[in-house]
Design a protein around this motif. Structure first.
Motif, PDB file in Angstrom:
ATOM      1  N   GLN A 228     103.224  45.771  66.005  1.00  0.00           N
ATOM      2  CA  GLN A 228     102.216  44.763  66.299  1.00  0.00           C
ATOM      3  C   GLN A 228     101.703  44.979  67.722  1.00  0.00           C
ATOM      4  O   GLN A 228     102.377  45.578  68.564  1.00  0.00           O
ATOM      5  N   PHE A 229     100.506  44.464  67.972  1.00  0.00           N
ATOM      6  CA  PHE A 229      99.839  44.692  69.256  1.00  0.00           C
ATOM      7  C   PHE A 229      99.707  43.380  69.995  1.00  0.00           C
ATOM      8  O   PHE A 229      99.233  42.383  69.447  1.00  0.00           O
ATOM      9  N   ASN A 230     100.128  43.373  71.264  1.00  0.00           N
ATOM     10  CA  ASN A 230     100.038  42.184  72.108  1.00  0.00           C
ATOM     11  C   ASN A 230      99.066  42.490  73.245  1.00  0.00           C
ATOM     12  O   ASN A 230      99.436  43.088  74.254  1.00  0.00           O
ATOM     13  N   LEU A 231      97.814  42.070  73.067  1.00  0.00           N
ATOM     14  CA  LEU A 231      96.777  42.390  74.044  1.00  0.00           C
ATOM     15  C   LEU A 231      97.065  41.749  75.399  1.00  0.00           C
ATOM     16  O   LEU A 231      96.873  42.379  76.450  1.00  0.00           O
ATOM     17  N   GLY A 232      97.528  40.494  75.393  1.00  0.00           N
ATOM     18  CA  GLY A 232      97.814  39.825  76.652  1.00  0.00           C
ATOM     19  C   GLY A 232      98.863  40.554  77.472  1.00  0.00           C
ATOM     20  O   GLY A 232      98.714  40.749  78.689  1.00  0.00           O
ATOM     21  N   ALA A 233      99.939  40.979  76.803  1.00  0.00           N
ATOM     22  CA  ALA A 233     100.990  41.715  77.508  1.00  0.00           C
ATOM     23  C   ALA A 233     100.462  43.039  78.036  1.00  0.00           C
ATOM     24  O   ALA A 233     100.781  43.447  79.161  1.00  0.00           O
ATOM     25  N   LEU A 234      99.637  43.725  77.240  1.00  0.00           N
ATOM     26  CA  LEU A 234      99.080  45.006  77.677  1.00  0.00           C
ATOM     27  C   LEU A 234      98.230  44.832  78.926  1.00  0.00           C
ATOM     28  O   LEU A 234      98.344  45.615  79.885  1.00  0.00           O
ATOM     29  N   LEU A 235      97.370  43.818  78.947  1.00  0.00           N
ATOM     30  CA  LEU A 235      96.505  43.595  80.109  1.00  0.00           C
ATOM     31  C   LEU A 235      97.319  43.264  81.348  1.00  0.00           C
ATOM     32  O   LEU A 235      97.013  43.731  82.454  1.00  0.00           O
ATOM     33  N   TRP A 236      98.383  42.454  81.186  1.00  0.00           N
ATOM     34  CA  TRP A 236      99.252  42.130  82.317  1.00  0.00           C
ATOM     35  C   TRP A 236      99.911  43.387  82.870  1.00  0.00           C
ATOM     36  O   TRP A 236      99.971  43.595  84.089  1.00  0.00           O
ATOM     37  N   VAL A 237     100.419  44.214  81.989  1.00  0.00           N
ATOM     38  CA  VAL A 237     101.145  45.416  82.435  1.00  0.00           C
ATOM     39  C   VAL A 237     100.186  46.398  83.106  1.00  0.00           C
ATOM     40  O   VAL A 237     100.492  46.956  84.167  1.00  0.00           O
ATOM     41  N   VAL A 238      99.020  46.611  82.495  1.00  0.00           N
ATOM     42  CA  VAL A 238      98.043  47.523  83.090  1.00  0.00           C
ATOM     43  C   VAL A 238      97.580  46.998  84.451  1.00  0.00           C
ATOM     44  O   VAL A 238      97.512  47.755  85.434  1.00  0.00           O
TER      45      VAL A 238
END
Length: 263
Positions: A228-238
C-alpha cells in the motif's frame, strides 16, 4: 562524469570495506531489533492490544506490528553509526582531504549517504529473514515493494546523522548526542505502538509523534510491506531528507564549518 562515478565507487566501496571488517557492527545491528522482537514483544503482547488499522486488514500479533518499526530502528542506528565514523574521519583528516576534491560537496556527501544506506538496507533484509524463521512474515511482494522506502528512509536518517556530525567537535561527545536524538525519535513514534494509543494518553505527545520524521519513515515502511502507498508519509520523508541534506551541506562547508573549527 567519469570523475563523479569514480568518486561514487571509491566512497561507497570504502563504506562496504569498513563494514566487512567490522563484523560486530553487523551483529549489533541485528541484536537490538531481535531483542525487541523476541523478548520485549512477548511481554507487551497482552498489554498492548491492537485494533484493525491501515494497512492491516485483520487483527495482527504485536510482533507483526513492530517489525516495520524495528526495520526503521536499524536504519536509524546505522545512520548514526555511519556519522560516528565521519567524526572519526574528520579528526584523522581524511574527511577534510575529501572536501578538497574538485567535485561538488553535495555529491561527496550524497555518495557517503548512499553507501551507508545500502549497508542499512542489507541489514534490514537480514533482520526480516531472521524474523521469517520465527514465522513473522509479510506479503511476499512486500519485501520487494519496501526497497525504495528503505533506501529513502536510510538517506533521511543518514542525512540527519551528517547534520549531527557537523555540529560535534570531538568524537567523545558524539555518543551522548546520538543517545539524545535516537531514543526520543524512536520512542516518540509509531514504531512500538499506534498513534491512536498515544492520543488516548496525551494530545501533546500525539502531536510530537505526528511531527516526528521517524514516525513517517516507520509508516512508509509499514504500508509498503503490505503493498500500500502512504502519500503523506512519503512527502514527510522526502521533505525531511531535503531539509537535513541542505543543513548537512551547509555544516560541511569548509569555509564555514570544519576548517573554521580547526583554526
Amino acid at each position: 562524469m567519469s570523475g563523479w562515478l569514480i568518486a561514487l565507487r571509491a566512497i561507497v566501496g570504502r563504506e562496504f570495506l569498513r563494514f566487512i571488517h567490522q563484523r560486530e557492527r553487523f551483529l549489533s545491528a541485528l541484536v537490538r531489533p531481535l531483542v525487541w522482537l523476541l523478548i520485549f514483544a512477548a511481554g507487551f503482547r497482552a498489554a498492548l492490544g491492537l485494533s484493525i488499522i491501515p494497512p492491516y486488514q485483520t487483527y495482527i500479533t504485536y510482533e507483526t506490528y513492530i517489525v516495520p518499526g524495528l526495520c526503521a530502528m536499524i536504519l536509524l542506528f546505522n545512520g548514526m553509526q555511519s556519522s560516528l565514523s565521519l567524526v572519526y574521519d574528520r579528526e584523522m583528516g581524511s574527511m577534510r582531504l575529501l572536501l578538497t576534491s574538485p567535485l561538488p560537496r553535495w555529491w561527496l556527501l550524497f555518495c557517503r549517504l548512499l553507501g551507508a544506506s545500502a549497508i542499512s538496507v542489507l541489514q534490514v533484509y537480514a533482520f526480516l529473514a531472521i524474523a521469517a524463521l520465527f514465522d513473522i512474515t509479510m506479503p511476499l511482494w512486500g519485501y520487494v515493494a519496501v526497497l525504495p522506502g528503505l533506501f529513502l528512509g536510510g538517506l533521511m536518517l543518514g542525512a540527519l546523522g551528517l547534520v549531527l556530525s557537523s555540529l560535534v567537535r570531538q568524537l567523545e561527545n558524539f555518543a551522548g548526542v546520538m543517545n539524545f536524538v535516537i531514543f526520543p525519535m524512536f520512542f516518540l513514534s509509531s514504531a512500538l505502538y499506534p498513534l491512536w494509543k498515544m492520543a488516548e494518553s496525551s494530545e501533546l505527545l500525539y502531536g510530537i509523534c505526528a511531527l516526528n520524521p521517524f514516525t513517517h519513515v516507520v509508516e512508509l515502511i509499514r504500508f509498503l510491506l503490505y503493498l500500500q502507498f502512504n502519500l503523506g508519509a512519503l512527502l514527510w520523508v522526502v521533505g525531511s531528507t531535503v531539509v537535513f541534506g541542505l543543513l548537512a551541506h551547509w555544516g560541511y562547508d569548509p569555509a564555514r564549518g570544519l576548517m573554521k573549527r580547526k583554526v
